[in-house]
Design a protein around this motif. Structure first.
Motif, mmCIF file in Angstrom:
data_model
loop_
_atom_site.group_PDB
_atom_site.id
_atom_site.type_symbol
_atom_site.label_atom_id
_atom_site.label_comp_id
_atom_site.label_asym_id
_atom_site.label_seq_id
_atom_site.Cartn_x
_atom_site.Cartn_y
_atom_site.Cartn_z
ATOM 1 N N ALA A 1 0.829 -1.203 0.000
ATOM 2 C CA ALA A 1 0.000 0.000 0.000
ATOM 3 C C ALA A 1 0.865 1.256 0.000
ATOM 4 O O ALA A 1 0.641 2.182 -0.797
ATOM 5 N N ILE A 2 1.850 1.292 0.880
ATOM 6 C CA ILE A 2 2.688 2.494 0.975
ATOM 7 C C ILE A 2 3.475 2.690 -0.315
ATOM 8 O O ILE A 2 3.559 3.807 -0.856
ATOM 9 N N ALA A 3 4.027 1.600 -0.852
ATOM 10 C CA ALA A 3 4.819 1.725 -2.077
ATOM 11 C C ALA A 3 3.957 2.232 -3.227
ATOM 12 O O ALA A 3 4.358 3.136 -3.976
ATOM 13 N N LEU A 4 2.753 1.669 -3.371
ATOM 14 C CA LEU A 4 1.899 2.093 -4.490
ATOM 15 C C LEU A 4 1.433 3.529 -4.310
ATOM 16 O O LEU A 4 1.323 4.286 -5.276
ATOM 17 N N GLU A 5 1.190 3.906 -3.069
ATOM 18 C CA GLU A 5 0.717 5.260 -2.823
ATOM 19 C C GLU A 5 1.830 6.276 -3.059
ATOM 20 O O GLU A 5 1.599 7.332 -3.640
ATOM 21 N N ARG A 6 3.030 5.950 -2.603
ATOM 22 C CA ARG A 6 4.136 6.898 -2.682
ATOM 23 C C ARG A 6 4.815 6.888 -4.039
ATOM 24 O O ARG A 6 5.180 7.934 -4.565
ATOM 25 N N LEU A 7 5.027 5.688 -4.583
ATOM 26 C CA LEU A 7 5.865 5.578 -5.780
ATOM 27 C C LEU A 7 5.042 5.508 -7.056
ATOM 28 O O LEU A 7 5.597 5.410 -8.144
ATOM 29 N N GLY A 8 3.748 5.521 -6.927
ATOM 30 C CA GLY A 8 2.922 5.479 -8.118
ATOM 31 C C GLY A 8 2.506 4.070 -8.470
ATOM 32 O O GLY A 8 3.137 3.095 -8.048
ATOM 33 N N PRO A 9 1.420 3.961 -9.216
ATOM 34 C CA PRO A 9 0.817 2.647 -9.481
ATOM 35 C C PRO A 9 1.545 1.860 -10.567
ATOM 36 O O PRO A 9 1.050 1.731 -11.685
ATOM 37 N N THR A 10 2.714 1.342 -10.249
ATOM 38 C CA THR A 10 3.433 0.532 -11.228
ATOM 39 C C THR A 10 3.776 -0.813 -10.612
ATOM 40 O O THR A 10 3.725 -0.982 -9.392
ATOM 41 N N TRP A 11 4.154 -1.755 -11.459
ATOM 42 C CA TRP A 11 4.558 -3.082 -10.970
ATOM 43 C C TRP A 11 5.854 -2.996 -10.193
ATOM 44 O O TRP A 11 6.084 -3.777 -9.269
ATOM 45 N N ILE A 12 6.714 -2.033 -10.600
ATOM 46 C CA ILE A 12 7.965 -1.847 -9.856
ATOM 47 C C ILE A 12 7.640 -1.506 -8.398
ATOM 48 O O ILE A 12 8.266 -2.022 -7.462
ATOM 49 N N SER A 13 6.652 -0.633 -8.186
ATOM 50 C CA SER A 13 6.264 -0.268 -6.821
ATOM 51 C C SER A 13 5.814 -1.503 -6.044
ATOM 52 O O SER A 13 6.174 -1.682 -4.878
ATOM 53 N N VAL A 14 5.001 -2.331 -6.712
ATOM 54 C CA VAL A 14 4.535 -3.552 -6.042
ATOM 55 C C VAL A 14 5.740 -4.386 -5.609
ATOM 56 O O VAL A 14 5.819 -4.849 -4.461
ATOM 57 N N ALA A 15 6.691 -4.538 -6.530
ATOM 58 C CA ALA A 15 7.860 -5.364 -6.235
ATOM 59 C C ALA A 15 8.662 -4.775 -5.086
ATOM 60 O O ALA A 15 9.066 -5.494 -4.152
ATOM 61 N N ILE A 16 8.879 -3.441 -5.137
ATOM 62 C CA ILE A 16 9.656 -2.807 -4.066
ATOM 63 C C ILE A 16 8.935 -2.972 -2.727
ATOM 64 O O ILE A 16 9.526 -3.379 -1.720
ATOM 65 N N GLY A 17 7.640 -2.666 -2.738
ATOM 66 C CA GLY A 17 6.861 -2.750 -1.493
ATOM 67 C C GLY A 17 6.909 -4.151 -0.906
ATOM 68 O O GLY A 17 7.135 -4.326 0.294
ATOM 69 N N LEU A 18 6.726 -5.140 -1.764
ATOM 70 C CA LEU A 18 6.710 -6.528 -1.291
ATOM 71 C C LEU A 18 8.091 -6.926 -0.764
ATOM 72 O O LEU A 18 8.211 -7.559 0.291
#
Lengths: 372, 340, 241
Positions: free
Chosen positions: A100-117
């Motif tokens: 959630a934090i990664a997608l909210e902060r870094l924008g809705p991309t798959w990279i964000s999902v990967a970083i957040g996870l």
């Protein structure tokens, strides 16, 4: 079943072969009724987008998938290792907040999902090791209390760090484009169903849960899993045989925490939201306990049954009880007991009875009936 | 008659002082240490009184649990429902007698508090007896099952509270003469907190008297150390255990009443919320030790109040830190009880 | 042989998966001191614990003065008049010496005559009377454990290895104390590895091996028969004196 008898059972029974058996790590359901129920559940979940219309059934199915993974990972601790941890929702929450934090902060991309996870997984692993090491110094019974304290501290922390976590309100966020409802994978519907981003998101959750479940099945049937069960049966004997009990327990905690983290991430992706009430609260911990015990501890398949039953009950039983409650209106007190909000009362009673009378839960009961 | 004491090996051995003062000094040391950080003496007094009041309430809730564990090796994760039940039991009294609380009469106000406490303790004692019989007794010997089944008892009892009193939070009013504060120059002490400290001290003194001056107390202390030998001396420890379980439940009920008037809001989950602190206290104090439980309660509550003032966001984390520090210092808790 | 106080018939005891007692048969006469001898692991401690009901016999019968106590709970067995001094002594270290004695006298205050007699046997206890029993030395703890067993008149004392780990001088004191107890008419079943102490005290002797009674008879006969000693215990009296 003791570790020893598990070992000898595996040795004496002809090992079932074939693809299904390889997929299930030769740990077959061992009951016709159980097999039938499992097939229905898995097939139902796999085909939900095609069987039911509307968003409610799909949401229920996604929730079932997430909880199967979450409860199965908890069973690795409770059922196979004999550890009662109350921190499982903390790891679940870390997964949810990571994404959630990664997608909210870094924008809705798959990279964000990967970083957040990835960040969430690392944090979970570190915390799981830390809790394991702290409880090394103390008696085993303290472990449960310490995990409870740590988990509640984590929940308070999450609600207080509102600039990062959104506090009590939680975080809503945008998904990568491919998972949004407007996205179309195929222009033409299949069997009358439009394959949009929602359906893709559902299958992402479904296959992630399936992968986690099969991986856990592999782990508990590996030599590592056998040692865990030997420790559960007799810690001192396992220690005497030269197994480093603490190392094995900590490893089990870490694996379980990582799986819970992924499950939390999946739930956040599905809901496009994460907050204290969806992943962190103590009541979810209670739900997990109910699911694993009623389904059957130490069987993994119990997680499938328990999660399905529980989420279905949560979503649909209340409707039934509402009907019963209004049917009983006029009689004092009784309508209160079958009031839709009282379903947990009955599950709690079922839980207690399960611990006493059916330690193997539903799965244990079905297997016993098969062999009788 | 033979005099065995005349030999050298025997007389050389003189008793060492065994009273362990160090943990007892922790509480005043902590309070003094906090003074320079807080700076303002009147804030310090207010915080210290608040901390002591909270500590006393936690002690009420934790003392029974720690004895039950010490005596029978039973860990009751459902102990929190007795706190909630005690809190809700005030409604039974406050319903018909609300006027006593509004009356401008210290006597009537205190009578109301007394009645609340009495009813709450009677109710929690009764439910405790049922809980022991139905939930706990079948699972002796297995910690895993104990944790699970007492959690089950917690779920069911919390839901029963919902069924009886409803699921939404219920506000309750403090009796008139316990509202407000005593003001001495700069120093402000809330009346109810002082009241809570007094109740806590009375109960602690009562328990110490019971444990040290009565036969039942001796039996409990001996039973915590070696239940088997107590049986071999001809005492039925089961009966003793049931009494302690019931008394512990009643004390949790008393703690629940005090906690309820402190928060002035009732929720079914309030017991489980405070259980986190109770568990930390029990771990810090050493399972089975009433003295350790008392020191641990004060320690945890004072730290929570000081830290809550100095760095509010760290309040709950601070307790985990205190616990970790104590365990690093003494892995068995402050006052480990010698055991088999 | 005089009247039988305690009788075991075909007693089997299991502890978890382990079968420890394989049919113990013996009779303890009223009056006098019976020594229970045997190697480590022969089942001596298990026999005492089974009599006391701390472990339940899985089959067989235990009769105390005609009363069947095989299935009785431990407190009832204690109330029937059996006192137990375990090998660990099980002193309540948190309680004072006085409190330990007070607890042991179940039916009320110890009468002064008895107290004087007890403290005459173990004067060290008087000096530590109001101190936590945890402060006592090993030998003093053993004295307290025995004093606790005789704080009230009992009909049978079960004592498990009271001389274990004691200095030789303390062993001699302990033997004196048991002589005094015998003189006072107590019936005692004593587990003892120290053959010197055993032979000095025993009127009767039982020898256990592998969960059974291998020999039963008068102590004097065993002491006089080195061949029998060698066969039963794998030792001779000389080697241990």
């Amino acid at each position: 079943m003791t570790a020893r008898s598990a070992l000898s059972a595996a040795a004496t029974q002809p090992r079932p072969t074939g693809m299904m058996s390889r997929l299930l790590s030769s740990d077959m359901p061992r009951s016709r009724a159980l097999s039938a129920i499992l097939i229905v559940i898995v097939a139902g979940l796999a085909a939900t987008p095609f069987l039911f219309s509307g968003s409610q059934p799909l949401s229920t199915a996604a929730k079932i998938c997430v909880f199967i993974a979450l409860v199965a990972s908890y069973d690795l601790l409770l059922g196979y290792t004999g550890i009662v941890s109350f921190a499982h929702t903390m790891f679940f929450g870390i997964g949810g907040y990571g994404v959630a934090i990664a997608l909210e902060r870094l924008g809705p991309t798959w990279i964000s999902v990967a970083i957040g996870l990835a960040v969430a997984l690392v944090l979970s692993a570190v915390l799981a090791v830390a809790i394991g090491l702290l409880s090394l110094r103390v008696r085993a019974i303290f472990f449960s209390m310490i995990t409870l304290a740590v988990a509640s501290a984590a929940a308070v922390l999450a609600s207080q760090m509102s600039t990062v976590t959104g506090g009590e309100d939680g975080l809503s966020f945008q998904l990568p484009p491919q998972l949004r409802p407007a996205f179309r994978l195929l222009l033409e519907p299949i069997f009358g169903v439009t394959i949009n981003g929602r359906v893709l998101a559902y299958y992402l959750v479904f296959f992630a849960a399936l992968a986690i479940f099969l991986a856990l099945l592999r782990i508990v049937n590996s030599p590592f899993g056998r040692v865990l069960q030997a420790i559960r049966e007799n810690e001192f004997r396992a220690e005497a045989l030269g197994y480093r009990v603490v190392a094995y327990r900590t490893a089990a905690s870490v694996i379980s925490a990582l799986a819970a983290t992924v499950a939390g991430a999946m739930l956040a992706l599905w809901l496009r939201y994460n907050g204290p009430d969806t992943t962190l609260s103590f009541s979810i911990m209670i739900d997990i306990l109910l699911m694993v015990v009623i389904g059957g501890m130490g069987t993994l398949y119990g997680a499938v049954i328990g999660a399905t039953l529980f989420v279905l009950a949560q979503s649909y039983l209340q409707v039934l009880m509402g009907a019963a409650s209004s049917g009983l209106s006029g009689i004092p007190f009784l309508p209160d007991l079958v009031h839709p909000d009282r379903w947990l009362l009955w599950l709690g009673a079922l839980f207690i009875i399960s611990v006493y009378a059916f330690p193997g839960g539903i799965v244990g009961y079905l297997r016993k009936r098969q062999s009788a | 008659m033979t005099d065995i004491a005349t030999n050298a090996a025997d007389t050389a051995e003189l008793p060492r002082a065994r009273t362990d003062w160090l943990p007892l000094l922790l509480v005043p040391a902590l309070a003094l240490l906090a003074l320079p950080f807080i700076g303002n003496p009147s804030s310090w007094v207010t915080l210290t009184v608040a901390g002591l009041a909270m500590g006393m309430m936690i002690f009420l809730m934790a003392s029974g649990l720690t004895l039950v564990f010490g005596l029978m090796d039973i860990i009751n994760f459902g102990h929190g429902v007795f706190i909630s039940l005690g809190a809700y039991a005030t409604l039974i009294v406050l319903g018909p007698l609300a006027a006593w609380g509004q009356a401008d009469s210290l006597g009537l106000n205190l009578a109301l508090m007394g009645l609340c406490i009495l009813v709450a303790m009677a109710l929690t004692a009764a439910v405790g007896a049922v809980f022991e019989r139905v939930i706990v007794r079948p699972v002796y010997g297995s910690h895993l099952k104990q944790i699970l089944v007492t959690m089950g008892g917690l779920i069911v009892t919390e839901q029963a509270i919902h069924a009886i009193w409803g699921a939404s939070p219920i506000p309750i009013a403090l009796p008139a003469s316990l509202r407000g504060a005593y003001v001495l120059g700069d120093i402000v002490m809330e009346r109810y907190r002082v009241f809570a400290v007094v109740i806590g001290l009375v109960v602690f003194a009562g328990m110490e008297l019971l444990l040290n001056r009565t036969r039942i107390g001796l039996l409990i202390r001996a039973g915590v150390e070696n239940p088997e030998m107590v049986e071999a001396l001809g005492y039925r420890i089961r009966r003793l255990f049931v009494s302690v379980f019931v008394a512990g439940s009643a004390l949790a009920g008393l703690g629940g009443v005090m906690w309820a008037f402190y928060r002035q809001t009732l929720t079914a989950g309030m017991g489980m919320e405070v259980m986190v602190l109770v568990f930390i206290v029990i771990i810090i104090g050493g399972l089975g030790s009433v003295g350790g439980c008392f020191v641990g309660s004060l320690l945890v509550a004072l730290v929570a109040n000081y830290v809550g003032f100095l760095a509010p966001k760290l309040a709950l984390i601070s307790n985990i830190l205190v616990m970790a520090l104590v365990l690093v210092w003494r892995p068995q808790g402050l006052f480990p009880v010698a055991r088999r | 042989m005089s009247e039988v106080l305690l009788q075991l018939e075909g007693v089997h005891t299991h502890i978890g998966p382990y079968h420890i007692l394989h049919g113990v048969d013996c009779a303890i006469p009223a009056g006098g001191l019976t020594v229970l001898l045997g190697r480590n692991g022969a089942g001596k401690t298990t026999t005492l614990r089974t009599i006391m009901g701390l472990w339940q016999a899985s089959s067989g019968r235990i009769r105390f003065d005609g009363l069947d106590i095989s299935k009785a709970p431990t407190p009832d067995i204690a109330r029937a008049g059996i006192a137990y001094v375990p090998e660990s002594m099980a002193i309540f270290t948190d309680l004072t010496v006085r409190e330990n004695i007070v607890l042991a006298a179940r039916s009320g205050p110890v009468d002064s005559g008895r107290l004087d007699w007890m403290l005459g046997l173990f004067p060290a206890l008087k000096r530590f009377w109001n101190l936590p029993a945890g402060n006592l030395s090993g030998g003093q703890k053993q004295m307290l454990a025995i004093a606790r067993a005789i704080a009230e008149p009992r009909r049978l004392l079960l004592v498990d290895e009271p001389t274990k780990g004691l200095a030789p001088v303390m062993v001699r004191s302990m033997i004196e104390a048991f002589r005094a107890l015998k003189a006072a008419g107590e019936t005692i079943l004593l587990v003892e590895q120290n053959f010197y102490a055993a032979s000095a005290l025993g009127d009767h002797v039982l020898v256990m091996d592998d969960g059974r009674i291998a020999h039963s008879g008068a102590m004097s006969d065993l002491v006089a028969d080195p061949v029998l000693q060698q066969r039963l215990l794998g030792l001779s009296l000389d080697a241990h004196q």
